[in-house]
Scaffold this active site. Sequence first.
Site, PDB file in Angstrom:
ATOM      1  N   SER A 204       0.793  -1.234   0.000  1.00 42.76           N
ATOM      2  CA  SER A 204       0.000   0.000   0.000  1.00 42.76           C
ATOM      3  C   SER A 204       0.820   1.277   0.000  1.00 42.76           C
ATOM      4  O   SER A 204       0.250   2.370  -0.087  1.00 42.76           O
ATOM      5  CB  SER A 204      -0.955   0.009   1.199  1.00 42.76           C
ATOM      6  OG  SER A 204      -2.119  -0.725   0.896  1.00 42.76           O
TER       7      SER A 204
ATOM      8  N   LYS B  98       0.107   3.800  -2.678  1.00 40.12           N
ATOM      9  CA  LYS B  98      -0.841   4.917  -2.575  1.00 40.12           C
ATOM     10  C   LYS B  98      -0.143   6.277  -2.479  1.00 40.12           C
ATOM     11  O   LYS B  98      -0.798   7.307  -2.651  1.00 40.12           O
ATOM     12  CB  LYS B  98      -1.772   4.701  -1.383  1.00 40.12           C
ATOM     13  CG  LYS B  98      -2.696   3.488  -1.539  1.00 40.12           C
ATOM     14  CD  LYS B  98      -3.622   3.325  -0.348  1.00 40.12           C
ATOM     15  CE  LYS B  98      -4.602   2.176  -0.556  1.00 40.12           C
ATOM     16  NZ  LYS B  98      -3.966   0.847  -0.393  1.00 40.12           N
TER      17      LYS B  98
ATOM     18  N   SER C 213      -6.079   3.441   4.483  1.00 41.82           N
ATOM     19  CA  SER C 213      -5.566   2.682   3.338  1.00 41.82           C
ATOM     20  C   SER C 213      -6.668   1.913   2.626  1.00 41.82           C
ATOM     21  O   SER C 213      -6.458   0.796   2.139  1.00 41.82           O
ATOM     22  CB  SER C 213      -4.461   1.710   3.785  1.00 41.82           C
ATOM     23  OG  SER C 213      -3.670   1.320   2.689  1.00 41.82           O
TER      24      SER C 213
END
Length: 441
Positions: free
Chosen positions: A66, A69, A130
Site C-alpha cells: 500500500s 498509494k 488505506s
Amino acid sequence: MGQVKQSTRTLSRIFLSLLVLITVFGSKVAAAEPIKVDGAAAIIIDANSGQVLFEQGSDEQLPIASMTKLMSEYLILEAIKEGKIAWDDEVAISAELATLSHKRALSNVPLRQDYAYTVKDLYESMAIYSANASTMALATHVAGSEKSFVGLMNEKAAELGLEKYEFVNASGLNNADLGDLRPEGTEPNGETSLSARSVAKLAYYLLRDYPEVLETASIPFAEFNAGPDEKVDMPNWNEMLPGADHEYSGIDGLKTGYTSAAGNNFTATAKRGDTRLITVVMGTDTRADRFNETAKLLDYGFNHFDQEILLEKGAQPDKGLIEVAVGKEKEVQVVTKDDVSLLFSRQQDASYTTEIKLDEDKLDDEGRLVAPLKKGEKVGTLKISLSEPTSYIDGDELQVDLVTANEVEKAGWFTLTMRGIGGFFSGLWTGLTDWVGGLFS
C-alpha cells in the site's frame, strides 16, 4: 548578503575535535555507530535536500504493497491543483467496487451505490485507513479507468526520475486479490514493485510538491460516513503517530503497506526543529518490526547529524557578476534563490567549492546573458561540491537556482549605437598605440 566561500565551520569543527581529544587524554572521537536494519531494504534521506544519510539494499526492486498509494495521492493532489477534479466532487461507485469494499480483510471501508461520497471522503479513507476500493474509485474518477490511472502512475514515475519501478494498480494489492477488477493489461498475479530508493524519492517529491498531504496523513483516528447513520472507525495504520502504540516524537506521516509478498513496509517522515527526515523500511517480518526499525533509522538520523546552512538565500557567488548583452547595464549580479542546507555528521568535513552554470537558452554566442532580465529571474544554477563524497536522492550533485538580483532593461538603439562607436574608436586607439609601441620595441 554573504559571499560563497569555504565553510568557516571546518576550522571550528577541528578546534572542537582537538578540545575533545585533550579532554579524553588522546582517545579518538567516536564515529557514528553503524546500524543494520532487520528487513529487506531501508533508506534515510533529508527531506530538505534529498541527501542520503543511510541505505541498505536500497536498489533492489521489491513489492511495496500500500505504499503504492503515495503515487495515487500525488496524482490526486495534482489533479485537484490543476482543476481537473475538486474535493467536493461526487464519485461514482460501481457494483463491483461496492462488493470489493465489503471485504474488510483487504483494508476497506464499506461503500454503497445509493450514497454520495465526495473526493475528500474517499481520499481521507485512503490516506488514513488505506481503503483499497476507495483508492480504485478515485483512480477511475481522475483518469476514467484504473487502467488509464496506472498509465499516469508510470508516466509520473518516469517524470520524477524514479529508476526502478513498476506500477500495476492504484491500491498496491496483489492483482490476485482483485480478480476481474485488476486493471486491463496487467498480470493476474502482478504487484507494484519499487526499490527503497525510488519510494524515498517519490515521498521526497510528494512532500515537496504537495506538503498538504501531511494534513491527512497525520490524523491518528477518524470516522467514515458509509451511509445514513452508518459510521465506520478509521484508525490510522501508522502506529507511530501521537497516542499510538509506537508513538515517536515528530512523526506526522506517511504510509504503511502489507501483502504476503511484500511483508511489512513503512515510509515515514518526522520533523524535529528545522530537520525533516524521510525513511523507508521494507520487508520486515512483523507489523511491530516495521515501526521498531523505523525508530532505529530516525534515531540514527536525528542523533548523529546536525543541520548546517551552507548558503543563505540571496548569497552572492564568487564571480557572480555576469556580463549582459544589449542591456542598459553591462553586468548583473546573480544570487542564490533559496537557502542551501545539509546534514553533517559530527566528524564530517563541511568545506565545499562552488561552480556557476548558466542556462544556455539565456546566453548569446559569446556566453553573455541577454537583456531584458527581470529581477528574480532564474538564469542558472550553482553547483556545490563537498570535500567528502555525498549522495543525493535525485543525483550526485547539490545545486541551487541562481536568480538575478536586479532588473536589467534592454538598451535602446541610441545607447547601443554609441557603444558601437565607442568600441570602434577604442579598438582603433588600441591598435594605433600597439603599432606605435612596436616601432620602439
